[in-house]
Motif scaffolding. Structure first.
Motif, PDB file in Angstrom:
ATOM      1  N   PRO A 159       0.753  -1.082  -0.013  1.00 28.32           N
ATOM      2  CA  PRO A 159      -0.063   0.138  -0.064  1.00 28.32           C
ATOM      3  C   PRO A 159       1.027   1.072  -0.067  1.00 28.32           C
ATOM      4  O   PRO A 159       1.878   1.420   0.600  1.00 28.32           O
ATOM      5  N   ALA A 160       0.463   2.196  -0.742  1.00 29.37           N
ATOM      6  CA  ALA A 160       1.022   3.408  -0.849  1.00 29.37           C
ATOM      7  C   ALA A 160       1.522   4.118   0.576  1.00 29.37           C
ATOM      8  O   ALA A 160       2.486   4.610   0.838  1.00 29.37           O
ATOM      9  N   GLY A 161       0.451   4.131   1.512  1.00 29.19           N
ATOM     10  CA  GLY A 161       0.756   4.558   2.705  1.00 29.19           C
ATOM     11  C   GLY A 161       2.305   4.061   3.494  1.00 29.19           C
ATOM     12  O   GLY A 161       2.495   4.635   3.956  1.00 29.19           O
ATOM     13  N   ALA A 210       5.128   5.268   1.819  1.00 27.87           N
ATOM     14  CA  ALA A 210       5.629   6.484   2.269  1.00 27.87           C
ATOM     15  C   ALA A 210       6.040   6.702   3.570  1.00 27.87           C
ATOM     16  O   ALA A 210       7.372   7.207   3.823  1.00 27.87           O
ATOM     17  N   VAL A 211       5.458   5.747   4.523  1.00 28.39           N
ATOM     18  CA  VAL A 211       6.014   5.887   5.952  1.00 28.39           C
ATOM     19  C   VAL A 211       7.452   5.054   5.886  1.00 28.39           C
ATOM     20  O   VAL A 211       8.391   5.580   6.441  1.00 28.39           O
ATOM     21  N   LEU A 212       7.552   4.076   5.037  1.00 29.08           N
ATOM     22  CA  LEU A 212       8.857   3.455   5.117  1.00 29.08           C
ATOM     23  C   LEU A 212       9.902   3.919   4.639  1.00 29.08           C
ATOM     24  O   LEU A 212      11.043   4.489   5.259  1.00 29.08           O
ATOM     25  N   PHE A 213       9.503   4.991   3.517  1.00 25.61           N
ATOM     26  CA  PHE A 213      10.581   5.710   2.950  1.00 25.61           C
ATOM     27  C   PHE A 213      11.098   6.863   3.959  1.00 25.61           C
ATOM     28  O   PHE A 213      12.147   7.124   4.203  1.00 25.61           O
ATOM     29  N   GLY A 214      10.056   7.376   4.837  1.00 23.25           N
ATOM     30  CA  GLY A 214      10.306   8.577   5.837  1.00 23.25           C
ATOM     31  C   GLY A 214      11.221   8.109   6.696  1.00 23.25           C
ATOM     32  O   GLY A 214      12.274   8.748   7.086  1.00 23.25           O
ATOM     33  N   LEU A 215      10.961   6.728   7.265  1.00 17.33           N
ATOM     34  CA  LEU A 215      11.875   6.057   8.285  1.00 17.33           C
ATOM     35  C   LEU A 215      13.319   5.931   7.872  1.00 17.33           C
ATOM     36  O   LEU A 215      14.160   6.213   8.349  1.00 17.33           O
ATOM     37  N   LEU A 216      13.391   5.077   6.706  1.00 18.98           N
ATOM     38  CA  LEU A 216      14.477   5.064   6.114  1.00 18.98           C
ATOM     39  C   LEU A 216      15.387   6.115   5.797  1.00 18.98           C
ATOM     40  O   LEU A 216      16.510   6.321   6.253  1.00 18.98           O
ATOM     41  N   ALA A 217      14.775   7.205   5.342  1.00 14.11           N
ATOM     42  CA  ALA A 217      15.353   8.451   4.764  1.00 14.11           C
ATOM     43  C   ALA A 217      15.829   9.277   5.905  1.00 14.11           C
ATOM     44  O   ALA A 217      17.088   9.536   5.885  1.00 14.11           O
ATOM     45  N   VAL A 242      14.977  16.321   2.609  1.00 13.55           N
ATOM     46  CA  VAL A 242      13.863  17.396   2.735  1.00 13.55           C
ATOM     47  C   VAL A 242      13.071  17.315   1.595  1.00 13.55           C
ATOM     48  O   VAL A 242      11.856  17.253   1.579  1.00 13.55           O
ATOM     49  N   LEU A 243      13.965  17.607   0.233  1.00 16.95           N
ATOM     50  CA  LEU A 243      13.039  17.894  -0.897  1.00 16.95           C
ATOM     51  C   LEU A 243      12.242  16.626  -1.374  1.00 16.95           C
ATOM     52  O   LEU A 243      11.096  16.688  -1.673  1.00 16.95           O
ATOM     53  N   LEU A 244      12.869  15.306  -1.164  1.00 18.10           N
ATOM     54  CA  LEU A 244      12.286  13.976  -1.361  1.00 18.10           C
ATOM     55  C   LEU A 244      11.110  13.808  -0.268  1.00 18.10           C
ATOM     56  O   LEU A 244       9.976  13.310  -0.896  1.00 18.10           O
ATOM     57  N   GLY A 245      11.261  14.327   0.898  1.00 19.19           N
ATOM     58  CA  GLY A 245      10.016  14.020   1.930  1.00 19.19           C
ATOM     59  C   GLY A 245       8.765  14.901   1.202  1.00 19.19           C
ATOM     60  O   GLY A 245       7.628  14.431   1.190  1.00 19.19           O
ATOM     61  N   TRP A 246       9.124  16.099   0.759  1.00 16.90           N
ATOM     62  CA  TRP A 246       8.117  16.969   0.254  1.00 16.90           C
ATOM     63  C   TRP A 246       7.525  16.288  -1.002  1.00 16.90           C
ATOM     64  O   TRP A 246       6.311  16.288  -1.078  1.00 16.90           O
ATOM     65  N   ALA A 247       8.376  15.619  -1.930  1.00 12.83           N
ATOM     66  CA  ALA A 247       7.808  14.924  -3.034  1.00 12.83           C
ATOM     67  C   ALA A 247       7.089  13.827  -2.625  1.00 12.83           C
ATOM     68  O   ALA A 247       5.920  13.858  -3.302  1.00 12.83           O
ATOM     69  N   LEU A 270       5.170  13.494  -0.149  1.00 12.21           N
ATOM     70  CA  LEU A 270       3.921  14.010   0.712  1.00 12.21           C
ATOM     71  C   LEU A 270       3.149  14.541  -0.449  1.00 12.21           C
ATOM     72  O   LEU A 270       1.747  14.354  -0.560  1.00 12.21           O
ATOM     73  N   ALA A 271       3.661  15.178  -1.701  1.00  9.12           N
ATOM     74  CA  ALA A 271       2.731  15.701  -2.822  1.00  9.12           C
ATOM     75  C   ALA A 271       2.279  14.374  -3.589  1.00  9.12           C
ATOM     76  O   ALA A 271       1.278  14.361  -4.221  1.00  9.12           O
TER      77      ALA A 271
END
Lengths: 66, 184
Positions: free
Chosen positions: B43-45, B48-55, B174-179, B181-182
């Motif tokens: 699932p996309a969510g 997204a959470v996985l990306f946030g944690l790893l990043a 920061v920029l990829l976090g923004w991307a 979220l968008a």
């Protein structure tokens, strides 16, 4: 990649920074912040814009191993 | 890379290097884009959470470690790539350099970018484009050197390399976090 020129003149610190990737990364960060502010104030910024800026930042970050 | 004198020759060599870097980056983007398809059932969510944690973890790691200790090929690109001439050598050197995994990776920024392509579920064309942009940007510092550099350029750069690597990681995260979220 090694030094490619042979000019013997000692450059000024300003001249050094102009040829350095760190200020370029700073400019990119400023552009990102500016776009972020625009985005928060209602201007639609599509996702590829921050994504492209980010990958360019990632490439510049590795310039030290040039 | 061997010392090359004369700006015109340097620029021609750089053009080959730029093309190589772009191709190498596009190759990595393509591979990551294909593999990202395998993660599309997640699932996309969750992605997204996985990306946030790893990043964030990678960024903290980069900020804390004196030298980044992530898996990487700890070898330089061999000078033998120039054995068949400067143009072909510059191109091949660029491909290996631009792909982002054939030589040292001293910043977590490229790992964060790779995670984004892998987890964002982008159309393949965008994965290739982002990879190509990454590769091309690796050639920028060399152009700066050719146009504006002076003797001691590399020594000066090496005095703040870690700042460059860490700043790049923070900016990219920061920029990829923004991307993300968008996107999600």
């Amino acid at each position: 990649m090694g030094d490619l020129s042979t000019s013997p003149a000692a450059p000024s610190p300003a001249r050094r920074w102009v040829a350095d990737p760190l200020p370029l990364l700073g400019l990119l960060a400023v552009a990102g912040v500016t776009l972020g502010i625009l985005h928060l104030s209602g201007t639609a910024i599509p996702w590829p814009v921050p994504a492209l800026l980010a990958v360019v930042a990632a490439g510049l970050a590795l310039s030290g191993s040039t | 890379m061997a010392s090359v004198r004369g700006r015109a020759i340097q620029l021609r060599l750089w053009a080959a290097f730029l093309v190589g870097c772009t191709v190498g980056g596009a190759f990595t983007g393509t591979v990551l884009g294909v593999f990202s398809g395998l993660l599309s059932p997640v699932p996309a969510g969750v992605r997204a959470v996985l990306f946030g944690l790893l990043a964030v973890s990678l960024t903290v790691l980069d900020l804390r470690q004196p030298l980044l200790g992530l898996p990487q090929r700890k070898e330089l690109i061999p000078q033998e790539v120039f054995a068949r001439g400067l143009g072909r050598g510059g191109l091949r050197f660029g491909v290996e350099y631009g792909c982002g995994f054939r030589t040292l990776v001293p910043s977590a920024a490229s790992y964060v970018a790779a995670l984004f392509v892998l987890l964002a579920g982008l159309p393949l064309a965008w994965a290739v484009t982002l990879g190509a942009a990454f590769g091309a940007s690796r050639a920028v510092a060399v152009l700066q050197y050719i146009l504006l550099g002076r003797p001691g350029w590399q020594h000066f750069l090496s005095s703040h390399t870690r700042w460059l690597e860490r700043s790049g990681t923070v900016v990219a995260t920061v920029l990829l976090g923004w991307a993300v979220l968008a996107l999600f």
